[in-house]
Motif scaffolding. Structure first.
Motif, short mmCIF file in Angstrom:
data_model
loop_
_atom_site.label_atom_id
_atom_site.label_comp_id
_atom_site.label_asym_id
_atom_site.label_seq_id
_atom_site.Cartn_x
_atom_site.Cartn_y
_atom_site.Cartn_z
N ASP A 100 1.00 -1.28 0.08
CA ASP A 100 -0.14 -0.16 0.00
C ASP A 100 0.89 1.32 0.08
N ARG A 101 0.23 2.67 -0.43
CA ARG A 101 0.77 3.89 -0.40
C ARG A 101 0.52 4.21 1.03
N PHE A 102 1.33 5.27 1.68
CA PHE A 102 1.02 5.44 2.93
C PHE A 102 1.50 7.13 2.77
N GLY A 103 0.50 7.82 3.47
CA GLY A 103 0.55 9.36 3.56
C GLY A 103 0.70 9.69 5.15
N VAL A 104 1.12 10.51 5.56
CA VAL A 104 1.39 11.17 6.98
C VAL A 104 1.05 12.51 7.12
N ILE A 105 0.06 12.64 8.18
CA ILE A 105 -0.48 13.82 8.54
C ILE A 105 -0.16 14.07 10.07
N GLY A 106 0.33 15.39 10.29
CA GLY A 106 0.70 15.52 11.83
C GLY A 106 -0.56 16.56 12.15
N PHE A 107 -1.15 16.33 13.46
CA PHE A 107 -2.05 17.31 14.01
C PHE A 107 -2.14 17.80 15.12
N THR A 108 -2.45 19.16 15.56
CA THR A 108 -2.71 19.30 16.97
C THR A 108 -3.80 20.17 16.74
N THR A 109 -3.72 21.73 16.97
CA THR A 109 -5.00 22.48 16.66
C THR A 109 -4.92 22.83 15.17
N SER A 110 -3.95 22.36 14.55
CA SER A 110 -3.60 22.76 13.04
C SER A 110 -3.19 21.36 12.40
N ILE A 137 4.51 23.39 20.37
CA ILE A 137 4.11 24.13 21.76
C ILE A 137 2.54 24.03 21.85
N THR A 138 1.65 23.78 20.88
CA THR A 138 0.23 23.84 21.15
C THR A 138 -0.35 22.51 21.83
N LYS A 139 -1.05 22.90 22.65
CA LYS A 139 -1.52 21.79 23.62
C LYS A 139 -3.14 21.05 23.20
N GLY A 140 -3.89 21.90 22.17
CA GLY A 140 -5.19 21.16 22.11
C GLY A 140 -5.06 20.28 20.66
N THR A 141 -6.04 19.91 20.35
CA THR A 141 -6.38 19.00 19.43
C THR A 141 -7.71 19.10 18.47
#
Length: 507
Positions: A100-110, A137-141
């Motif tokens: 399979d192909r994999f894409g990666v996203i990182g998220f917090t408040t953005s 440094i962001t703490k929310g999700t």
């Protein structure tokens, strides 16, 4: 002849060291034991003869891995921490799934794209290793931002989305669940938190406290289960469960072909010699087996002859390249079996105008060196530009920038942003070709250093996309790789830290 595990050859230094240490006692009585040791090391280095590569048809699913990078992922209720467990799960997954192909996203408040969809395991592993959570440094999700970006990443009818998170901080995910249904996302969740929860460490080693001075305890949030669609909740970093989930949801989102190198293994030759020498070392027939030195010498002579031939081919290939005989240079580089030789062969084919053949060769190159792989992806991007395949060029340039920042690659990426597939590169007829004279230069050649390093081409589209001279092209900032080095760029960390939603009580 070449070696698939050449690092084992360094162990041959043990042989002369042993001879030097045993010079007083006489080493002649142990000559067979030394030969056995040397041949065993050669067998471990896996000598091979290269055979003609074969083309393999492949098909698989688009799998988007959305990783929660919020502050609460530093909790240690999942050992050694929630985020470290997520990284290990990602590494194990991409190594165990070659389909399979994999894409990666990182998220917090953005949310940002850490890697576009790719099958390149080396690129993905380098990305996971370079992720520095101390820069976030962001703490929310904000789970919705990750879902929206997941839908944009893939053109598949129903891409597989796997969230690696502790559940975030929303008491209700009805809005996100509606979005998943409306956009046909197959969503599953890997829950990386426990019901008991954990305190959150700070830079000075103490525990994080809220505005009233109470110690913050971050626990799992089961409300996120509402967004699951055609998937399930997986408890903890269970690689087997994730693999089973992908296998059950798999469908053909993409298809294509790839070149696979074939080798004829030769390790059994030195292994047989090692066995014979070992027997000779501990029996009385050692003298009779002295004739075994003859085929051993022949084998060494054959290897030496191959090295001399490789040197000759390399000299002629470079000479032909510099005299503009690019096709002949490519033929000579093809006689040398090494990633650098294939790289130079592809570069010569590019100079000869054979962009499809050059692209196929670049795709066959495997290397653990991030800088070298960045150059390979950069050259692939320029091949796609020449073929007017701008979406593929964009993906290749993004991969190059992920591994090593280059100003040339960054300029080319901005230049082709928004260019339609059917547009022609009319600037080729109107302007002098602006590709640098250094482009595709064979490795090992000296050339002027360039700011940003890493690149070995300049695109003729660096002045603007679609033939609009002098016009700045605006790209999606969430995909920008500029200002970085080999790891995630400072611009990416800035983008993921740009919002401050629910910063006072993000747990």
């Amino acid at each position: 002849m070449s070696f698939l595990s050449p690092y084992w050859l360094s162990a041959l230094l043990v042989v002369p060291l042993y001879l030097w240490l045993g010079r007083r006692n006489g080493w002649h009585s142990q000559i067979w034991l030394l030969i056995a040791l040397a041949m065993l090391i050669l067998a471990l280095a896996r000598p091979v003869f290269s055979q003609k590569p074969i083309t393999v048809e492949q098909a698989g699913s688009d799998v988007i891995l959305a990783v929660d990078l919020s502050y609460s992922m530093r909790a240690a209720d999942i050992v050694p921490s929630r985020l470290e467990a997520a990284k290990k799960l990602l590494r194990d997954l991409v190594h165990s799934d070659q389909r399979d192909r994999f894409g990666v996203i990182g998220f917090t408040t953005s949310s940002i794209v850490l890697s576009p969809l790719t099958k390149d395991t080396e690129l993905l592993e380098h990305l996971f290793s370079g992720l520095d959570e101390s820069q976030i440094i962001t703490k929310g999700t904000d789970v919705m931002s990750a879902l929206e970006l997941s839908r944009k990443m893939s053109h598949a009818a129903r891409p597989i989305v796997i969230l690696l998170t502790d559940g975030g901080d929303e008491p209700n995910y009805a809005k996100e669940a509606d979005f998943v249904q409306e956009n046909d996302l197959a969503v599953s969740v890997v829950m990386l938190a426990t019901r008991e929860g954990s305190t959150l460490p700070t830079a000075d080693g103490s525990s994080l406290k809220d505005e009233k001075g109470h110690i913050v305890v971050s626990a799992r949030n089961d409300a996120i289960e509402a967004i699951i669609n055609e998937g399930r909740m997986i408890q903890g970093p269970d690689i087997g469960a994730v693999r089973s989930l992908i296998d059950a949801a798999r469908h053909e989102d993409f298809s294509g072909s790839t070149s696979v190198m074939r080798y004829r293994e030769l390790f059994y030759f030195p292994l047989v010699i090692a066995l014979a020498a070992f027997i000779a070392a501990f029996t009385s027939i050692g003298g009779k087996l002295s004739r075994a030195l003859i085929p051993l010498a022949a084998l060494i002579g054959l290897s030496a002859q191959g090295s001399v031939l490789d040197f000759g081919y390399l000299y002629l290939a470079k000479s032909n390249y510099h005299h503009g005989e690019f096709e002949r240079s490519a033929e000579l580089y093809a006689k040398i079996d090494s990633p650098q030789a294939r790289y130079n062969q592809a570069s010569a084919l590019y100079k000869a105008g054979k962009y499809q053949e050059s692209l196929a060769l670049y795709r066959s190159i495997r290397s653990d060196d991030p800088r070298f792989k960045a150059d390979v992806f950069y050259n692939m991007g320029n091949c796609h530009i020449r073929l007017q395949e701008f979406e593929e060029a964009r993906e290749a340039l993004l991969k190059s920038l992920t591994l090593h920042y280059s100003r040339d690659a960054d300029q080319n990426l901005h230049a082709i942003t928004g260019v339609e597939e059917q547009q022609t590169l009319s600037v080729r007829k109107e302007k002098k070709d602006q590709f640098a004279q250094e482009e595709n230069k064979p490795t090992g050649e000296s050339k002027p250093s360039k700011a940003g390093g890493g690149s070995n081409m300049k695109s003729d589209m660096a002045s603007g996309g679609g033939g609009d001279e002098g016009k700045k092209v605006q790209s999606d900032p969430r995909l920008s790789m500029s200002q970085g080095k080999a790891r995630l760029s400072s611009r990416q960390y800035e983008l993921i830290n740009q919002r401050s939603v629910r910063e006072t009580k993000p747990w």
